[in-house]
Design a protein around this motif. Structure first.
Motif, PDB file in Angstrom:
ATOM      1  N   UNK A 188      57.877  11.206  11.571  1.00 23.02           N
ATOM      2  CA  UNK A 188      58.760  12.030  10.754  1.00 23.02           C
ATOM      3  C   UNK A 188      58.783  11.592   9.293  1.00 23.02           C
ATOM      4  N   UNK A 189      58.301  10.400   9.014  1.00 25.54           N
ATOM      5  CA  UNK A 189      58.210   9.951   7.635  1.00 25.54           C
ATOM      6  C   UNK A 189      59.526   9.665   6.971  1.00 25.54           C
ATOM      7  N   UNK A 190      60.547   9.317   7.756  1.00 24.90           N
ATOM      8  CA  UNK A 190      61.868   9.113   7.190  1.00 24.90           C
ATOM      9  C   UNK A 190      62.009   7.860   6.355  1.00 24.90           C
ATOM     10  N   UNK A 191      61.177   6.845   6.602  1.00 24.85           N
ATOM     11  CA  UNK A 191      61.160   5.640   5.776  1.00 24.85           C
ATOM     12  C   UNK A 191      59.708   5.213   5.619  1.00 24.85           C
ATOM     13  N   UNK A 192      59.269   4.944   4.397  1.00 26.59           N
ATOM     14  CA  UNK A 192      57.836   4.695   4.183  1.00 26.59           C
ATOM     15  C   UNK A 192      57.314   3.404   4.789  1.00 26.59           C
TER      16      UNK A 192
ATOM     17  N   UNK B 153      76.212  14.976   7.504  1.00 27.15           N
ATOM     18  CA  UNK B 153      75.067  15.100   6.616  1.00 27.15           C
ATOM     19  C   UNK B 153      73.757  14.859   7.379  1.00 27.15           C
ATOM     20  N   UNK B 154      72.649  15.081   6.685  1.00 26.94           N
ATOM     21  CA  UNK B 154      71.335  15.091   7.319  1.00 26.94           C
ATOM     22  C   UNK B 154      71.024  13.805   8.083  1.00 26.94           C
ATOM     23  N   UNK B 155      71.188  12.667   7.431  1.00 31.05           N
ATOM     24  CA  UNK B 155      70.736  11.423   8.060  1.00 31.05           C
ATOM     25  C   UNK B 155      71.608  10.993   9.234  1.00 31.05           C
ATOM     26  N   UNK B 156      72.812  11.536   9.326  1.00 34.74           N
ATOM     27  CA  UNK B 156      73.673  11.236  10.476  1.00 34.74           C
ATOM     28  C   UNK B 156      73.440  12.186  11.638  1.00 34.74           C
ATOM     29  N   UNK B 157      72.757  13.300  11.389  1.00 35.56           N
ATOM     30  CA  UNK B 157      72.639  14.331  12.420  1.00 35.56           C
ATOM     31  C   UNK B 157      71.206  14.656  12.817  1.00 35.56           C
ATOM     32  N   UNK B 158      70.236  14.379  11.960  1.00 28.23           N
ATOM     33  CA  UNK B 158      68.836  14.656  12.301  1.00 28.23           C
ATOM     34  C   UNK B 158      68.322  13.570  13.235  1.00 28.23           C
ATOM     35  N   UNK B 159      67.556  13.975  14.224  1.00 31.23           N
ATOM     36  CA  UNK B 159      67.073  13.040  15.235  1.00 31.23           C
ATOM     37  C   UNK B 159      65.598  13.281  15.523  1.00 31.23           C
TER      38      UNK B 159
ATOM     39  N   UNK C   7      67.455   3.198   0.661  1.00 25.31           N
ATOM     40  CA  UNK C   7      67.773   4.630   0.525  1.00 25.31           C
ATOM     41  C   UNK C   7      68.278   4.940  -0.879  1.00 25.31           C
ATOM     42  N   UNK C   8      68.105   6.190  -1.263  1.00 22.45           N
ATOM     43  CA  UNK C   8      68.526   6.619  -2.592  1.00 22.45           C
ATOM     44  C   UNK C   8      69.970   7.076  -2.554  1.00 22.45           C
ATOM     45  N   UNK C   9      70.794   6.496  -3.404  1.00 20.30           N
ATOM     46  CA  UNK C   9      72.208   6.862  -3.493  1.00 20.30           C
ATOM     47  C   UNK C   9      72.617   6.825  -4.959  1.00 20.30           C
ATOM     48  N   UNK C  10      72.501   7.953  -5.673  1.00 22.64           N
ATOM     49  CA  UNK C  10      72.874   7.962  -7.093  1.00 22.64           C
ATOM     50  C   UNK C  10      74.353   7.666  -7.280  1.00 22.64           C
TER      51      UNK C  10
ATOM     52  N   UNK D 127      69.164   6.318  16.419  1.00 26.01           N
ATOM     53  CA  UNK D 127      67.912   6.353  15.668  1.00 26.01           C
ATOM     54  C   UNK D 127      67.854   7.613  14.818  1.00 26.01           C
ATOM     55  N   UNK D 128      67.740   7.440  13.511  1.00 24.43           N
ATOM     56  CA  UNK D 128      67.620   8.589  12.611  1.00 24.43           C
ATOM     57  C   UNK D 128      66.145   8.981  12.483  1.00 24.43           C
ATOM     58  N   UNK D 129      65.755   9.554  11.363  1.00 25.44           N
ATOM     59  CA  UNK D 129      64.376  10.020  11.211  1.00 25.44           C
ATOM     60  C   UNK D 129      63.432   8.929  10.714  1.00 25.44           C
ATOM     61  N   UNK D 130      63.827   7.675  10.806  1.00 23.32           N
ATOM     62  CA  UNK D 130      62.966   6.583  10.377  1.00 23.32           C
ATOM     63  C   UNK D 130      61.954   6.229  11.464  1.00 23.32           C
ATOM     64  N   UNK D 131      61.098   7.161  11.763  1.00 21.11           N
ATOM     65  CA  UNK D 131      59.948   6.929  12.639  1.00 21.11           C
ATOM     66  C   UNK D 131      58.721   7.421  11.897  1.00 21.11           C
ATOM     67  N   UNK D 132      57.578   6.839  12.205  1.00 18.39           N
ATOM     68  CA  UNK D 132      56.383   7.172  11.450  1.00 18.39           C
ATOM     69  C   UNK D 132      56.052   8.642  11.461  1.00 18.39           C
TER      70      UNK D 132
END
Length: 475
Positions: A67-71, A337-343, A246-249, A60-65
């Motif tokens: 933490x606001x990881x996904x709107x 990177x951030x999304x693989x390591x932030x919890x 997710x944003x990926x330029x 589980x990454x930061x996609x919880x309410x």
């Protein structure tokens, strides 16, 4: 694109102080099979006070309410818990893969001291006789129980997937075993799903355990690990046509070296997903999986609230590592990177009714010494992590400990060395075993889209951060 900001001299920590803070002073002699010196003739444990409920989620990454990881994510149970807890907004795993990450949580040690750098070993398998944090509570007289996935094993049947279940990796084949990368509605009733059964095992324990005997109960949920098989109604929460990606330029990998690009494009998963038009579908599967596991956690927390243990139990919630869903065209963990390591990580003390937020970066290696300290127990060995009790008392307190994250590199360019990342309040610095470097100013560039490693203006920052990293060779 604006010019590079000048690196501030403040906030960098000299090598000797950082090594001391990170608990590395004995690293040269303690690498490999667990390291650290046991405390000789420890005093008798103090009187027992309070219980522990530890809740873990897989991938589980930061996609919880909270933490606001996904709107669009819906996590009402976790958000309600966070509103009554101390939330560590910038918490990071010790390693972006299951077994090393969990070894760090359970031992308070970094991977070079646990001896676990990939999924071929667990903490107990390479550290026989060395107690995990809950085993240390058991030695102090606590009743200890695990349900589901806490270490990199499953301590109660069923194993992660019920039967029958589509094991075919039908969406995008991945060379990581059955069920490597797939998603879709689960078959059968809720009570046929492992996570439901893990929650129920925890509920039964809470209902049956006497109030006079302290406990350390751990419940580990297998979602949001792939495959994302959860009941249809959780997919229905997220209409496919409205999924935000997710944003990926397109040029996001242009400033990376060969190892960074190889890591990002592992298994060529992004191309597989995009050419089939499955990006939104995959994100939907992940979001559905999050909401499903949130519901199971809600069941468990409701049982705790209704039990005699409601006012005497510390609740801890964490994920072993994050997960990337197209950022940098990466679809996995196993990156620095951030999304693989932030919890997501929070602690609720008994009786806590209001929330607090800690913004300082912390490591999941800090959890074990924190729990031991909160309950008056002395760690059985020297730990790399440091108790977070000061931050629980004062969330705004200055906290200058950088976080070290370790990855074994063999999955990309077949190197046998170790890659590292250091995360501070301002910087993420990555050094690969082949010498490649990445530097991101996470304040100015939270998406880590601009690698500053080649900027002469940041040479001093890199030099100081690089000096704080351990050797790359393993073991």
């Amino acid at each position: 694109m604006s010019s590079d900001p000048a690196p501030p001299p403040a906030g960098l920590i000299n090598r000797r102080r950082w090594l001391h803070l990170a608990g590395w002073s004995g690293l040269a002699t303690a690498c490999g099979g667990g390291g650290g010196s046991a405390t000789p003739s420890p005093p008798p444990p103090p009187p027992i006070s309070g219980n522990v409920l530890m809740i873990a989620v897989d991938d589980l990454n930061d996609w919880v309410g909270f933490l606001g990881g996904h709107p669009q994510v819906r996590t009402p149970a976790l958000d309600a818990l966070a509103a009554r807890s101390t939330v560590f907004r910038r918490a990071y795993c010790t390693a972006p893969v299951c077994s090393p990450a969990r070894a760090g949580v359970l031992s308070g040690l970094l991977p070079r001291r646990t001896g676990v750098v990939d999924n071929t070993a667990t903490f107990s398998s390479v550290n026989p006789g060395k107690q995990t944090v809950d085993q240390q509570f058991a030695s102090a007289g606590y009743t200890v129980e695990r349900f589901g996935k806490i270490d990199h094993i499953w301590s109660v049947v069923p194993t992660p997937l019920p039967s029958p279940m589509p094991y075919t990796n039908k969406q995008c084949p991945a060379p990581v075993g059955e069920n490597g990368f797939d998603w879709g509605p689960a078959r059968g009733e809720d009570n046929n799903q492992p996570d439901y059964q893990y929650a129920q095992a925890g509920i039964d324990f809470l209902n049956q355990h006497g109030a006079d005997q302290p406990f350390f109960l751990s419940v580990g949920f297998t979602r949001t690990h792939t495959g994302w098989y959860v009941p249809q109604r959780y997919f229905d929460l997220y209409p496919l046509g409205s999924i935000q990606l997710p944003y990926a330029p397109p040029d996001d990998l242009d400033d990376l070296g060969p190892e960074g690009r190889a890591t990002a494009l592992r298994f060529d998963m992004h191309n597989c997903i995009v050419r089939q038009g499955l990006w939104a579908s995959a994100v939907r599967g992940y979001l559905a999986s999050i909401s499903w596991v949130d519901a199971q956690i809600g069941r468990l927390l409701a049982a705790l609230a209704a039990s005699p243990h409601a006012d005497t139990t510390t609740v801890v919630f964490w994920s072993d590592h994050g997960f990337m869903l197209g950022e940098k065209f990466h679809w996995h963990k196993m990156a620095l990177w951030e999304h693989a390591t932030r919890v997501p990580f929070l602690i609720r003390r008994p009786g806590q009714t209001t929330g607090a937020v800690v913004n300082a970066p912390v490591s999941l290696a800090d959890l074990a010494p924190t729990l031991l300290g909160l309950h008056g127990l002395t760690p059985a060995y020297s730990m790399d992590g440091q108790s977070l009790q000061p931050l629980l008392s004062n969330p705004a307190q200055a906290w200058e400990r950088p976080v070290l994250i370790t990855r074994r590199q063999a999955d990309a360019l077949q190197s046998t060395g170790l890659d590292y990342a250091i995360r501070t309040a301002q910087w993420r610095y990555i050094r690969y075993a082949n010498g490649e470097q990445e530097l991101y100013d996470v304040i100015a560039d939270p998406g880590e889209l601009r690698n500053l490693a080649a900027s002469p203006a940041h040479a001093a920052v890199i030099a100081q951060l690089d000096a704080q990293m351990p050797p790359t060779a393993w073991p």
